[in-house]
Design an enzyme around this catalytic site. Structure first.
Site, PDB file in Angstrom:
ATOM      1  CG  ASN A 150      -0.371  -0.011   2.501  1.00  0.00           C
ATOM      2  OD1 ASN A 150       0.667  -0.629   2.710  1.00  0.00           O
ATOM      3  ND2 ASN A 150      -0.959   0.694   3.443  1.00  0.00           N
ATOM      4  N   GLY A 226       2.028  -6.160   7.168  1.00  0.00           N
ATOM      5  CA  GLY A 226       1.109  -6.772   6.212  1.00  0.00           C
ATOM      6  C   GLY A 226      -0.165  -7.188   6.912  1.00  0.00           C
ATOM      7  CD  GLU A 248       4.035  -1.896  13.344  1.00  0.00           C
ATOM      8  OE1 GLU A 248       2.867  -1.477  13.437  1.00  0.00           O
ATOM      9  OE2 GLU A 248       4.879  -1.755  14.244  1.00  0.00           O
ATOM     10  CB  CYS A 282      -2.327   0.404   7.925  1.00  0.00           C
ATOM     11  SG  CYS A 282      -0.943   1.525   8.175  1.00  0.00           S
ATOM     12  CD  GLU A 461       7.630  -0.808  11.560  1.00  0.00           C
ATOM     13  OE1 GLU A 461       6.854  -0.059  10.949  1.00  0.00           O
ATOM     14  OE2 GLU A 461       8.260  -1.739  11.017  1.00  0.00           O
TER      15      GLU A 461
HETATM   16  P1  NAD Z   1       0.124  -9.514   2.997  1.00  0.00           P
HETATM   17  O1  NAD Z   1       0.150 -10.015   4.383  1.00  0.00           O
HETATM   18  O2  NAD Z   1      -0.630 -10.294   1.990  1.00  0.00           O
HETATM   19  O3  NAD Z   1       1.595  -9.364   2.408  1.00  0.00           O
HETATM   20  C1  NAD Z   1       2.577  -8.578   3.031  1.00  0.00           C
HETATM   21  C2  NAD Z   1       3.943  -9.104   2.658  1.00  0.00           C
HETATM   22  O4  NAD Z   1       4.097 -10.396   3.227  1.00  0.00           O
HETATM   23  C3  NAD Z   1       4.182  -9.256   1.157  1.00  0.00           C
HETATM   24  O5  NAD Z   1       5.510  -8.891   0.865  1.00  0.00           O
HETATM   25  C4  NAD Z   1       3.982 -10.736   0.953  1.00  0.00           C
HETATM   26  O6  NAD Z   1       4.669 -11.248  -0.161  1.00  0.00           O
HETATM   27  C5  NAD Z   1       4.544 -11.303   2.236  1.00  0.00           C
HETATM   28  N1  NAD Z   1       4.061 -12.631   2.599  1.00  0.00           N
HETATM   29  C6  NAD Z   1       2.869 -13.191   2.310  1.00  0.00           C
HETATM   30  N2  NAD Z   1       2.816 -14.451   2.789  1.00  0.00           N
HETATM   31  C7  NAD Z   1       4.005 -14.676   3.400  1.00  0.00           C
HETATM   32  C8  NAD Z   1       4.555 -15.792   4.092  1.00  0.00           C
HETATM   33  N3  NAD Z   1       3.891 -16.924   4.222  1.00  0.00           N
HETATM   34  N4  NAD Z   1       5.779 -15.673   4.594  1.00  0.00           N
HETATM   35  C9  NAD Z   1       6.474 -14.518   4.482  1.00  0.00           C
HETATM   36  N5  NAD Z   1       6.013 -13.446   3.812  1.00  0.00           N
HETATM   37  C10 NAD Z   1       4.784 -13.522   3.291  1.00  0.00           C
HETATM   38  O7  NAD Z   1      -0.415  -8.027   3.089  1.00  0.00           O
HETATM   39  P2  NAD Z   1      -0.725  -7.040   1.888  1.00  0.00           P
HETATM   40  O8  NAD Z   1      -2.004  -7.461   1.247  1.00  0.00           O
HETATM   41  O9  NAD Z   1       0.492  -6.857   1.071  1.00  0.00           O
HETATM   42  O10 NAD Z   1      -0.952  -5.663   2.682  1.00  0.00           O
HETATM   43  C11 NAD Z   1      -2.174  -5.236   3.179  1.00  0.00           C
HETATM   44  C12 NAD Z   1      -2.237  -5.436   4.676  1.00  0.00           C
HETATM   45  O11 NAD Z   1      -1.166  -4.764   5.310  1.00  0.00           O
HETATM   46  C13 NAD Z   1      -3.496  -4.864   5.304  1.00  0.00           C
HETATM   47  O12 NAD Z   1      -3.991  -5.783   6.234  1.00  0.00           O
HETATM   48  C14 NAD Z   1      -3.001  -3.610   6.012  1.00  0.00           C
HETATM   49  O13 NAD Z   1      -3.768  -3.213   7.119  1.00  0.00           O
HETATM   50  C15 NAD Z   1      -1.641  -4.050   6.443  1.00  0.00           C
HETATM   51  N6  NAD Z   1      -0.788  -2.903   6.735  1.00  0.00           N
HETATM   52  C16 NAD Z   1      -0.472  -2.647   8.037  1.00  0.00           C
HETATM   53  C17 NAD Z   1       0.312  -1.555   8.364  1.00  0.00           C
HETATM   54  C18 NAD Z   1       0.686  -1.245   9.792  1.00  0.00           C
HETATM   55  O14 NAD Z   1       1.549  -0.413   9.992  1.00  0.00           O
HETATM   56  N7  NAD Z   1       0.082  -1.871  10.778  1.00  0.00           N
HETATM   57  C19 NAD Z   1       0.791  -0.732   7.346  1.00  0.00           C
HETATM   58  C20 NAD Z   1       0.437  -1.023   6.032  1.00  0.00           C
HETATM   59  C21 NAD Z   1      -0.341  -2.116   5.733  1.00  0.00           C
END
Ligand code: NAD
Length: 480
Positions: A150, A226, A248, A282, A461
Protein backbone atom coordinates in the site's frame (compact mmCIF):
# COMPACT_ATOMS: atom_id res chain seq x y z
CA UNK A 1 9.34 -5.80 -21.44
CA UNK A 2 11.33 -4.55 -18.45
CA UNK A 3 12.64 -7.37 -16.25
CA UNK A 4 13.76 -6.40 -12.79
CA UNK A 5 16.52 -8.16 -10.82
CA UNK A 6 17.24 -9.27 -7.32
CA UNK A 7 19.97 -7.38 -5.44
CA UNK A 8 22.23 -9.91 -3.76
CA UNK A 9 25.75 -9.44 -2.44
CA UNK A 10 26.05 -6.03 -4.06
CA UNK A 11 24.98 -7.17 -7.53
CA UNK A 12 21.79 -7.04 -9.59
CA UNK A 13 21.15 -10.68 -10.45
CA UNK A 14 18.50 -12.78 -12.19
CA UNK A 15 16.60 -15.43 -10.21
CA UNK A 16 18.55 -18.69 -10.35
CA UNK A 17 15.70 -20.72 -11.83
CA UNK A 18 14.95 -18.01 -14.40
CA UNK A 19 11.28 -17.76 -13.44
CA UNK A 20 9.41 -14.44 -13.50
CA UNK A 21 6.03 -13.12 -12.32
CA UNK A 22 3.84 -10.67 -14.26
CA UNK A 23 3.71 -7.19 -12.79
CA UNK A 24 0.55 -5.20 -13.56
CA UNK A 25 -0.15 -1.53 -13.94
CA UNK A 26 -3.48 -1.18 -12.05
CA UNK A 27 -4.39 1.95 -14.00
CA UNK A 28 -4.55 -0.02 -17.27
CA UNK A 29 -4.95 -3.58 -15.99
CA UNK A 30 -2.02 -4.61 -18.21
CA UNK A 31 1.27 -6.37 -17.50
CA UNK A 32 4.10 -3.89 -17.88
CA UNK A 33 7.12 -5.61 -16.32
CA UNK A 34 8.37 -8.93 -14.98
CA UNK A 35 9.74 -9.59 -11.52
CA UNK A 36 11.87 -12.47 -10.25
CA UNK A 37 9.92 -15.43 -8.92
CA UNK A 38 12.71 -16.14 -6.46
CA UNK A 39 13.05 -19.51 -4.78
CA UNK A 40 14.64 -20.67 -1.54
CA UNK A 41 17.98 -20.88 -3.29
CA UNK A 42 17.95 -17.13 -4.14
CA UNK A 43 16.85 -16.31 -0.60
CA UNK A 44 19.61 -18.47 0.87
CA UNK A 45 22.20 -16.67 -1.27
CA UNK A 46 20.94 -13.35 0.05
CA UNK A 47 21.03 -14.56 3.66
CA UNK A 48 24.54 -15.91 3.18
CA UNK A 49 25.70 -12.57 1.74
CA UNK A 50 24.12 -10.73 4.68
CA UNK A 51 25.83 -13.07 7.16
CA UNK A 52 29.21 -12.55 5.57
CA UNK A 53 28.78 -8.76 5.52
CA UNK A 54 27.61 -8.58 9.12
CA UNK A 55 30.84 -8.25 11.11
CA UNK A 56 32.39 -5.50 9.05
CA UNK A 57 29.10 -3.52 8.90
CA UNK A 58 28.42 -3.93 12.63
CA UNK A 59 32.00 -2.88 13.41
CA UNK A 60 31.66 0.44 11.62
CA UNK A 61 31.20 3.45 13.84
CA UNK A 62 27.63 4.69 14.05
CA UNK A 63 28.70 7.84 12.24
CA UNK A 64 30.11 5.82 9.33
CA UNK A 65 26.89 3.87 8.90
CA UNK A 66 25.02 7.17 9.20
CA UNK A 67 27.04 8.50 6.25
CA UNK A 68 25.96 5.54 4.13
CA UNK A 69 22.32 6.14 5.02
CA UNK A 70 22.66 9.76 4.02
CA UNK A 71 24.04 8.70 0.66
CA UNK A 72 21.03 6.45 0.09
CA UNK A 73 18.72 9.30 1.10
CA UNK A 74 20.47 11.58 -1.37
CA UNK A 75 20.24 8.89 -4.06
CA UNK A 76 16.46 8.79 -3.54
CA UNK A 77 16.25 12.57 -3.70
CA UNK A 78 18.19 12.60 -6.97
CA UNK A 79 15.68 10.24 -8.57
CA UNK A 80 12.53 11.60 -6.90
CA UNK A 81 10.41 12.09 -10.02
CA UNK A 82 11.38 8.73 -11.53
CA UNK A 83 10.55 6.98 -8.25
CA UNK A 84 7.22 8.80 -7.91
CA UNK A 85 6.20 7.75 -11.42
CA UNK A 86 7.30 4.16 -10.75
CA UNK A 87 5.29 4.07 -7.50
CA UNK A 88 2.18 5.42 -9.17
CA UNK A 89 2.49 2.99 -12.09
CA UNK A 90 3.03 0.00 -9.83
CA UNK A 91 0.42 0.81 -7.22
CA UNK A 92 -2.28 2.85 -8.97
CA UNK A 93 -1.97 5.72 -6.50
CA UNK A 94 -2.17 9.27 -7.87
CA UNK A 95 1.21 10.50 -9.08
CA UNK A 96 0.77 13.71 -7.05
CA UNK A 97 0.43 11.58 -3.90
CA UNK A 98 3.54 9.50 -4.62
CA UNK A 99 5.42 12.71 -5.37
CA UNK A 100 4.27 14.56 -2.26
CA UNK A 101 4.10 11.76 0.31
CA UNK A 102 5.53 8.34 -0.55
CA UNK A 103 8.90 9.16 -2.04
CA UNK A 104 9.77 12.18 0.16
CA UNK A 105 8.97 10.01 3.17
CA UNK A 106 11.23 7.18 1.89
CA UNK A 107 14.04 9.73 1.56
CA UNK A 108 13.24 11.03 5.06
CA UNK A 109 13.31 7.53 6.57
CA UNK A 110 17.00 7.21 5.68
CA UNK A 111 17.72 10.80 6.62
CA UNK A 112 15.95 10.42 9.97
CA UNK A 113 17.81 7.24 10.96
CA UNK A 114 21.12 8.58 9.70
CA UNK A 115 20.78 11.32 12.33
CA UNK A 116 19.01 9.22 14.98
CA UNK A 117 21.84 6.70 15.13
CA UNK A 118 24.34 9.50 15.74
CA UNK A 119 22.38 10.43 18.88
CA UNK A 120 21.44 6.94 20.06
CA UNK A 121 22.84 6.03 23.47
CA UNK A 122 22.43 3.38 26.10
CA UNK A 123 21.90 3.54 29.85
CA UNK A 124 24.12 3.15 32.83
CA UNK A 125 22.96 2.62 36.45
CA UNK A 126 24.95 3.40 39.53
CA UNK A 127 23.75 0.58 41.85
CA UNK A 128 25.79 1.32 44.99
CA UNK A 129 29.11 2.78 45.87
CA UNK A 130 31.58 0.86 43.68
CA UNK A 131 28.91 -0.94 41.64
CA UNK A 132 27.87 0.21 38.20
CA UNK A 133 25.71 -1.37 35.51
CA UNK A 134 25.90 -0.33 31.91
CA UNK A 135 23.96 -1.56 28.91
CA UNK A 136 25.55 -2.36 25.59
CA UNK A 137 23.28 -2.23 22.57
CA UNK A 138 24.57 -4.62 19.93
CA UNK A 139 23.15 -5.15 16.42
CA UNK A 140 21.15 -8.38 16.33
CA UNK A 141 22.43 -9.91 13.09
CA UNK A 142 20.65 -10.60 9.80
CA UNK A 143 17.28 -8.82 9.71
CA UNK A 144 14.45 -10.13 7.54
CA UNK A 145 12.28 -7.19 6.48
CA UNK A 146 8.99 -7.84 4.67
CA UNK A 147 6.61 -5.13 3.52
CA UNK A 148 3.17 -4.72 1.88
CA UNK A 149 1.93 -2.99 -1.29
CA UNK A 150 0.00 0.00 0.00
CA UNK A 151 2.90 2.39 0.70
CA UNK A 152 5.60 0.42 -1.06
CA UNK A 153 8.87 2.33 -0.74
CA UNK A 154 7.69 4.31 2.29
CA UNK A 155 7.14 1.18 4.43
CA UNK A 156 10.01 -0.82 2.93
CA UNK A 157 12.53 1.85 3.91
CA UNK A 158 10.86 2.41 7.30
CA UNK A 159 12.27 -1.00 8.26
CA UNK A 160 15.50 -1.07 6.30
CA UNK A 161 16.77 2.32 7.49
CA UNK A 162 16.74 1.62 11.27
CA UNK A 163 17.92 -1.98 10.73
CA UNK A 164 20.99 -0.79 8.84
CA UNK A 165 21.59 2.21 11.09
CA UNK A 166 21.73 -0.09 14.13
CA UNK A 167 24.39 -2.26 12.45
CA UNK A 168 22.35 -5.20 11.17
CA UNK A 169 22.59 -6.49 7.66
CA UNK A 170 19.33 -6.97 5.84
CA UNK A 171 17.49 -9.32 3.53
CA UNK A 172 14.35 -7.52 2.43
CA UNK A 173 11.36 -8.69 0.43
CA UNK A 174 8.99 -6.08 -0.97
CA UNK A 175 5.45 -6.97 -1.95
CA UNK A 176 5.33 -8.87 -5.24
CA UNK A 177 2.43 -6.59 -6.20
CA UNK A 178 4.52 -3.39 -6.02
CA UNK A 179 8.22 -4.29 -6.47
CA UNK A 180 9.43 -1.50 -8.77
CA UNK A 181 10.63 1.18 -6.33
CA UNK A 182 12.41 -1.46 -4.23
CA UNK A 183 14.24 -2.44 -7.41
CA UNK A 184 15.13 1.22 -8.08
CA UNK A 185 16.40 1.44 -4.50
CA UNK A 186 18.74 -1.46 -5.26
CA UNK A 187 20.00 0.46 -8.31
CA UNK A 188 20.71 3.41 -6.02
CA UNK A 189 22.66 1.16 -3.63
CA UNK A 190 24.74 -0.12 -6.55
CA UNK A 191 25.34 3.46 -7.77
CA UNK A 192 26.60 4.67 -4.40
CA UNK A 193 28.69 1.52 -3.86
CA UNK A 194 27.05 0.31 -0.64
CA UNK A 195 29.27 -2.52 0.63
CA UNK A 196 28.23 -5.91 -0.77
CA UNK A 197 25.79 -7.95 1.30
CA UNK A 198 24.79 -5.14 3.67
CA UNK A 199 21.38 -4.82 2.03
CA UNK A 200 19.92 -7.59 -0.13
CA UNK A 201 16.56 -7.34 -1.89
CA UNK A 202 14.86 -10.51 -3.03
CA UNK A 203 11.67 -10.36 -5.09
CA UNK A 204 9.02 -13.03 -5.16
CA UNK A 205 5.83 -14.46 -3.78
CA UNK A 206 4.94 -14.52 -0.09
CA UNK A 207 4.37 -18.24 0.20
CA UNK A 208 7.66 -19.10 -1.54
CA UNK A 209 10.34 -16.39 -1.27
CA UNK A 210 8.78 -14.76 1.82
CA UNK A 211 8.26 -18.07 3.55
CA UNK A 212 11.81 -19.22 2.79
CA UNK A 213 13.11 -16.01 4.35
CA UNK A 214 11.19 -16.17 7.62
CA UNK A 215 11.75 -19.94 7.93
CA UNK A 216 15.52 -19.74 7.64
CA UNK A 217 17.51 -20.58 10.78
CA UNK A 218 20.11 -18.06 9.63
CA UNK A 219 18.05 -14.92 10.11
CA UNK A 220 18.07 -13.27 13.52
CA UNK A 221 14.92 -11.19 13.55
CA UNK A 222 11.81 -10.46 11.51
CA UNK A 223 10.22 -7.09 10.89
CA UNK A 224 6.93 -7.57 9.06
CA UNK A 225 4.15 -5.27 7.89
CA UNK A 226 1.11 -6.77 6.21
CA UNK A 227 -2.12 -8.60 6.88
CA UNK A 228 -3.08 -10.12 10.25
CA UNK A 229 -3.41 -13.65 8.84
CA UNK A 230 0.11 -13.48 7.37
CA UNK A 231 1.41 -12.08 10.65
CA UNK A 232 -0.12 -15.02 12.55
CA UNK A 233 1.53 -17.47 10.15
CA UNK A 234 4.91 -15.78 10.55
CA UNK A 235 4.58 -15.77 14.35
CA UNK A 236 3.92 -19.53 14.31
CA UNK A 237 7.20 -20.14 12.51
CA UNK A 238 9.40 -17.52 14.12
CA UNK A 239 8.21 -17.47 17.76
CA UNK A 240 9.26 -21.05 18.66
CA UNK A 241 12.79 -20.15 17.56
CA UNK A 242 12.78 -17.22 20.03
CA UNK A 243 13.76 -14.68 17.41
CA UNK A 244 12.77 -11.06 17.77
CA UNK A 245 9.64 -10.13 15.85
CA UNK A 246 7.84 -6.91 15.05
CA UNK A 247 4.44 -7.36 13.39
CA UNK A 248 2.54 -4.36 12.01
CA UNK A 249 -0.84 -5.75 10.96
CA UNK A 250 -4.36 -4.86 9.85
CA UNK A 251 -6.87 -2.43 11.27
CA UNK A 252 -10.51 -1.36 11.32
CA UNK A 253 -10.03 2.14 12.59
CA UNK A 254 -12.77 4.27 14.15
CA UNK A 255 -13.14 7.96 13.34
CA UNK A 256 -15.16 9.39 16.26
CA UNK A 257 -16.87 12.72 15.64
CA UNK A 258 -18.50 14.66 18.48
CA UNK A 259 -21.15 17.41 18.18
CA UNK A 260 -18.72 20.04 19.45
CA UNK A 261 -15.98 19.52 16.85
CA UNK A 262 -14.76 22.13 14.38
CA UNK A 263 -17.07 20.87 11.65
CA UNK A 264 -15.29 22.26 8.59
CA UNK A 265 -11.83 21.08 9.63
CA UNK A 266 -13.24 17.68 10.56
CA UNK A 267 -15.05 17.31 7.24
CA UNK A 268 -12.01 18.22 5.17
CA UNK A 269 -9.76 15.81 7.04
CA UNK A 270 -12.39 13.05 7.11
CA UNK A 271 -12.49 13.03 3.30
CA UNK A 272 -8.77 12.29 3.40
CA UNK A 273 -8.77 9.87 6.31
CA UNK A 274 -11.50 7.88 4.55
CA UNK A 275 -10.27 7.83 0.97
CA UNK A 276 -6.59 8.81 0.70
CA UNK A 277 -4.68 6.27 -1.41
CA UNK A 278 -8.10 4.74 -2.30
CA UNK A 279 -8.62 3.96 1.40
CA UNK A 280 -5.60 1.68 1.30
CA UNK A 281 -3.66 3.18 4.20
CA UNK A 282 -3.55 1.12 7.36
CA UNK A 283 -4.43 4.32 9.29
CA UNK A 284 -7.55 5.22 7.28
CA UNK A 285 -10.69 5.52 9.40
CA UNK A 286 -13.18 3.11 7.88
CA UNK A 287 -15.81 3.25 10.66
CA UNK A 288 -17.09 6.79 11.07
CA UNK A 289 -18.98 7.24 14.34
CA UNK A 290 -20.95 10.50 14.58
CA UNK A 291 -22.72 11.97 17.59
CA UNK A 292 -26.43 12.12 16.86
CA UNK A 293 -26.75 15.91 17.14
CA UNK A 294 -24.74 16.43 13.93
CA UNK A 295 -25.38 13.07 12.26
CA UNK A 296 -27.75 14.45 9.62
CA UNK A 297 -25.65 17.53 8.93
CA UNK A 298 -22.50 15.41 8.61
CA UNK A 299 -24.19 12.84 6.41
CA UNK A 300 -25.48 15.41 3.93
CA UNK A 301 -22.22 17.36 3.72
CA UNK A 302 -20.04 14.24 3.53
CA UNK A 303 -22.14 12.55 0.85
CA UNK A 304 -22.21 15.70 -1.24
CA UNK A 305 -18.41 16.09 -1.11
CA UNK A 306 -17.66 12.40 -1.66
CA UNK A 307 -19.86 12.27 -4.75
CA UNK A 308 -17.66 15.00 -6.22
CA UNK A 309 -14.36 13.21 -5.56
CA UNK A 310 -12.83 12.40 -8.91
CA UNK A 311 -11.70 8.85 -9.62
CA UNK A 312 -9.36 8.89 -12.59
CA UNK A 313 -6.08 8.13 -14.29
CA UNK A 314 -3.44 8.27 -11.53
CA UNK A 315 -1.22 10.36 -13.79
CA UNK A 316 -3.78 13.20 -13.95
CA UNK A 317 -3.27 15.94 -11.40
CA UNK A 318 -7.01 16.28 -10.79
CA UNK A 319 -7.60 12.59 -9.90
CA UNK A 320 -8.41 12.48 -6.21
CA UNK A 321 -8.50 8.67 -6.25
CA UNK A 322 -6.51 6.45 -8.60
CA UNK A 323 -6.76 2.71 -9.26
CA UNK A 324 -7.10 -0.18 -6.81
CA UNK A 325 -3.79 -2.03 -6.52
CA UNK A 326 -4.70 -5.40 -8.07
CA UNK A 327 -7.56 -7.30 -9.65
CA UNK A 328 -7.99 -9.69 -6.69
CA UNK A 329 -8.08 -6.76 -4.28
CA UNK A 330 -10.54 -4.88 -6.52
CA UNK A 331 -12.80 -7.95 -6.56
CA UNK A 332 -12.46 -8.33 -2.80
CA UNK A 333 -13.57 -4.73 -2.19
CA UNK A 334 -16.54 -5.08 -4.56
CA UNK A 335 -17.52 -8.34 -2.83
CA UNK A 336 -17.54 -6.52 0.53
CA UNK A 337 -19.88 -3.90 -0.92
CA UNK A 338 -22.23 -6.77 -1.84
CA UNK A 339 -21.89 -8.21 1.67
CA UNK A 340 -22.79 -4.78 3.10
CA UNK A 341 -25.93 -4.69 0.96
CA UNK A 342 -26.90 -8.21 2.05
CA UNK A 343 -26.41 -7.13 5.66
CA UNK A 344 -28.95 -4.36 5.11
CA UNK A 345 -26.54 -1.49 4.46
CA UNK A 346 -27.78 1.48 2.46
CA UNK A 347 -25.33 2.85 -0.10
CA UNK A 348 -25.27 6.65 0.18
CA UNK A 349 -22.45 7.25 -2.31
CA UNK A 350 -20.46 5.06 -4.71
CA UNK A 351 -20.96 1.37 -4.20
CA UNK A 352 -19.77 0.44 -7.67
CA UNK A 353 -16.80 0.08 -10.00
CA UNK A 354 -15.82 3.04 -12.18
CA UNK A 355 -15.10 2.38 -15.86
CA UNK A 356 -12.75 4.83 -17.54
CA UNK A 357 -12.17 5.24 -21.27
CA UNK A 358 -9.17 4.72 -23.53
CA UNK A 359 -5.98 3.27 -22.12
CA UNK A 360 -7.53 3.04 -18.65
CA UNK A 361 -10.60 1.08 -19.79
CA UNK A 362 -9.29 -2.19 -18.31
CA UNK A 363 -8.03 -0.58 -15.07
CA UNK A 364 -9.42 -1.30 -11.60
CA UNK A 365 -11.32 1.68 -10.23
CA UNK A 366 -13.95 1.91 -7.48
CA UNK A 367 -16.04 4.94 -6.54
CA UNK A 368 -15.59 6.21 -2.95
CA UNK A 369 -18.36 4.48 -1.06
CA UNK A 370 -20.38 5.44 2.03
CA UNK A 371 -22.64 2.88 3.69
CA UNK A 372 -25.24 3.59 6.37
CA UNK A 373 -27.55 1.54 8.55
CA UNK A 374 -25.31 -1.32 9.69
CA UNK A 375 -24.79 -2.43 13.25
CA UNK A 376 -21.36 -2.77 14.81
CA UNK A 377 -21.30 -6.56 14.83
CA UNK A 378 -21.84 -7.15 11.09
CA UNK A 379 -18.96 -8.28 8.89
CA UNK A 380 -18.75 -4.91 7.13
CA UNK A 381 -17.98 -3.24 10.46
CA UNK A 382 -15.74 -6.00 11.80
CA UNK A 383 -13.54 -7.10 8.89
CA UNK A 384 -10.81 -5.10 7.22
CA UNK A 385 -11.85 -4.10 3.68
CA UNK A 386 -8.84 -1.87 2.97
CA UNK A 387 -10.43 0.09 0.14
CA UNK A 388 -12.47 3.23 -0.53
CA UNK A 389 -15.37 2.07 1.62
CA UNK A 390 -16.55 3.60 4.90
CA UNK A 391 -19.59 3.09 7.09
CA UNK A 392 -21.31 5.79 9.13
CA UNK A 393 -23.02 5.09 12.46
CA UNK A 394 -24.66 7.45 14.97
CA UNK A 395 -23.98 7.39 18.71
CA UNK A 396 -25.41 9.32 21.65
CA UNK A 397 -22.97 9.29 24.57
CA UNK A 398 -19.24 9.26 25.06
CA UNK A 399 -19.48 5.80 26.68
CA UNK A 400 -21.32 4.46 23.66
CA UNK A 401 -18.68 5.93 21.33
CA UNK A 402 -15.92 4.20 23.30
CA UNK A 403 -17.77 0.87 23.27
CA UNK A 404 -18.33 1.08 19.51
CA UNK A 405 -14.74 2.15 18.88
CA UNK A 406 -13.35 -0.76 20.90
CA UNK A 407 -15.61 -3.48 19.58
CA UNK A 408 -13.42 -4.99 16.90
CA UNK A 409 -10.49 -7.37 17.15
CA UNK A 410 -8.19 -4.61 15.87
CA UNK A 411 -6.53 -1.62 17.53
CA UNK A 412 -4.22 0.23 15.18
CA UNK A 413 -5.35 3.87 14.94
CA UNK A 414 -8.30 6.01 16.01
CA UNK A 415 -9.29 9.58 15.18
CA UNK A 416 -11.26 11.76 17.61
CA UNK A 417 -12.91 15.08 16.79
CA UNK A 418 -13.98 17.28 19.73
CA UNK A 419 -13.26 20.71 21.15
CA UNK A 420 -13.68 19.46 24.73
CA UNK A 421 -10.14 19.07 25.99
CA UNK A 422 -11.03 16.79 28.90
CA UNK A 423 -13.05 14.51 26.68
CA UNK A 424 -10.21 14.38 24.17
CA UNK A 425 -7.86 13.16 26.90
CA UNK A 426 -10.43 10.69 28.27
CA UNK A 427 -10.90 9.12 24.86
CA UNK A 428 -7.19 9.19 24.16
CA UNK A 429 -6.86 7.06 27.26
CA UNK A 430 -9.90 4.78 26.79
CA UNK A 431 -9.85 3.89 23.10
CA UNK A 432 -7.93 0.65 22.53
CA UNK A 433 -5.47 1.68 19.88
CA UNK A 434 -1.74 2.06 19.40
CA UNK A 435 -2.15 5.44 17.73
CA UNK A 436 -4.68 8.20 18.49
CA UNK A 437 -5.16 11.32 16.39
CA UNK A 438 -7.10 14.14 18.05
CA UNK A 439 -8.47 16.82 15.71
CA UNK A 440 -6.03 15.70 13.03
CA UNK A 441 -5.06 12.64 11.01
CA UNK A 442 -1.76 11.25 9.77
CA UNK A 443 0.25 14.08 11.25
CA UNK A 444 3.46 12.10 11.56
CA UNK A 445 6.50 12.67 13.72
CA UNK A 446 9.06 9.96 13.01
CA UNK A 447 10.22 9.96 16.65
CA UNK A 448 6.89 8.63 17.97
CA UNK A 449 6.05 4.95 18.61
CA UNK A 450 4.11 3.48 15.70
CA UNK A 451 2.10 0.26 15.86
CA UNK A 452 -1.06 -1.42 17.06
CA UNK A 453 -2.62 -3.41 19.88
CA UNK A 454 -4.87 -6.51 19.77
CA UNK A 455 -4.85 -8.11 16.30
CA UNK A 456 -3.17 -5.05 14.80
CA UNK A 457 0.22 -6.29 15.85
CA UNK A 458 3.07 -6.73 18.25
CA UNK A 459 5.88 -4.24 18.78
CA UNK A 460 6.44 -0.68 17.70
CA UNK A 461 8.34 1.04 14.93
CA UNK A 462 9.64 4.62 14.85
CA UNK A 463 12.18 6.66 16.80
CA UNK A 464 14.13 4.88 19.53
CA UNK A 465 11.56 2.04 19.50
CA UNK A 466 12.93 0.83 16.18
CA UNK A 467 16.55 1.22 17.23
CA UNK A 468 15.78 -0.71 20.43
CA UNK A 469 14.11 -3.44 18.39
CA UNK A 470 17.02 -3.71 15.98
CA UNK A 471 19.57 -3.98 18.82
CA UNK A 472 20.05 -6.53 21.57
CA UNK A 473 20.63 -5.04 25.02
CA UNK A 474 23.37 -6.61 27.08
CA UNK A 475 23.81 -5.55 30.69
CA UNK A 476 27.29 -5.46 32.20
CA UNK A 477 27.57 -5.17 35.97
CA UNK A 478 30.97 -4.19 37.39
CA UNK A 479 32.16 -3.92 40.98
CA UNK A 480 35.24 -1.87 41.48
P1 NAD B 1 0.12 -9.51 3.00
O1 NAD B 1 0.15 -10.02 4.38
O2 NAD B 1 -0.63 -10.29 1.99
O3 NAD B 1 1.60 -9.36 2.41
C1 NAD B 1 2.58 -8.58 3.03
C2 NAD B 1 3.94 -9.10 2.66
O4 NAD B 1 4.10 -10.40 3.23
C3 NAD B 1 4.18 -9.26 1.16
O5 NAD B 1 5.51 -8.89 0.86
C4 NAD B 1 3.98 -10.74 0.95
O6 NAD B 1 4.67 -11.25 -0.16
C5 NAD B 1 4.54 -11.30 2.24
N1 NAD B 1 4.06 -12.63 2.60
C6 NAD B 1 2.87 -13.19 2.31
N2 NAD B 1 2.82 -14.45 2.79
C7 NAD B 1 4.01 -14.68 3.40
C8 NAD B 1 4.56 -15.79 4.09
N3 NAD B 1 3.89 -16.92 4.22
N4 NAD B 1 5.78 -15.67 4.59
C9 NAD B 1 6.47 -14.52 4.48
N5 NAD B 1 6.01 -13.45 3.81
C10 NAD B 1 4.78 -13.52 3.29
O7 NAD B 1 -0.41 -8.03 3.09
P2 NAD B 1 -0.73 -7.04 1.89
O8 NAD B 1 -2.00 -7.46 1.25
O9 NAD B 1 0.49 -6.86 1.07
O10 NAD B 1 -0.95 -5.66 2.68
C11 NAD B 1 -2.17 -5.24 3.18
C12 NAD B 1 -2.24 -5.44 4.68
O11 NAD B 1 -1.17 -4.76 5.31
C13 NAD B 1 -3.50 -4.86 5.30
O12 NAD B 1 -3.99 -5.78 6.23
C14 NAD B 1 -3.00 -3.61 6.01
O13 NAD B 1 -3.77 -3.21 7.12
C15 NAD B 1 -1.64 -4.05 6.44
N6 NAD B 1 -0.79 -2.90 6.74
C16 NAD B 1 -0.47 -2.65 8.04
C17 NAD B 1 0.31 -1.56 8.36
C18 NAD B 1 0.69 -1.24 9.79
O14 NAD B 1 1.55 -0.41 9.99
N7 NAD B 1 0.08 -1.87 10.78
C19 NAD B 1 0.79 -0.73 7.35
C20 NAD B 1 0.44 -1.02 6.03
C21 NAD B 1 -0.34 -2.12 5.73
Amino acid sequence: MKKISNYINGKLVAPKEGQYIDNYNPATGKVYSLIPNSTKSDVDDAIQAAKEAFNSWADLRNTERADWLEKISQGIENRMEELALAESTDNGKPLWLARSVDIPRAKDNFKFYSTAIRHYSSESHQTAEGVINYTLRKPVGVAACISPWNLPLYLFTWKIAPALAAGNTVVAKPSEITPMTAYLLSEICVEIGLPAGVLNIVHGLGHSAGNALISSDDIDLVSFTGGTATGAHIAKIVAPKFKKMSLELGGKNPNIIFDDCDFDKMLKTTLNSSFANQGQICLCGSRILIQRGIYQKFKEAFVEKVKKMKVGNPLNEDSRLGAIVSKPHYEKILSYIEIAKEEGGKILAGGHAVHLDGEQSEGWYIAPTIIEGLDQQCRTNQEEIFGPVVTIQPFDTEEEAITLANSTEYGLAATIWTSDLSRAHRLGNEVESGIIWINCWLLRDLRTPFGGVKNSGVGREGGWEALNFFTEPKNVCIKY
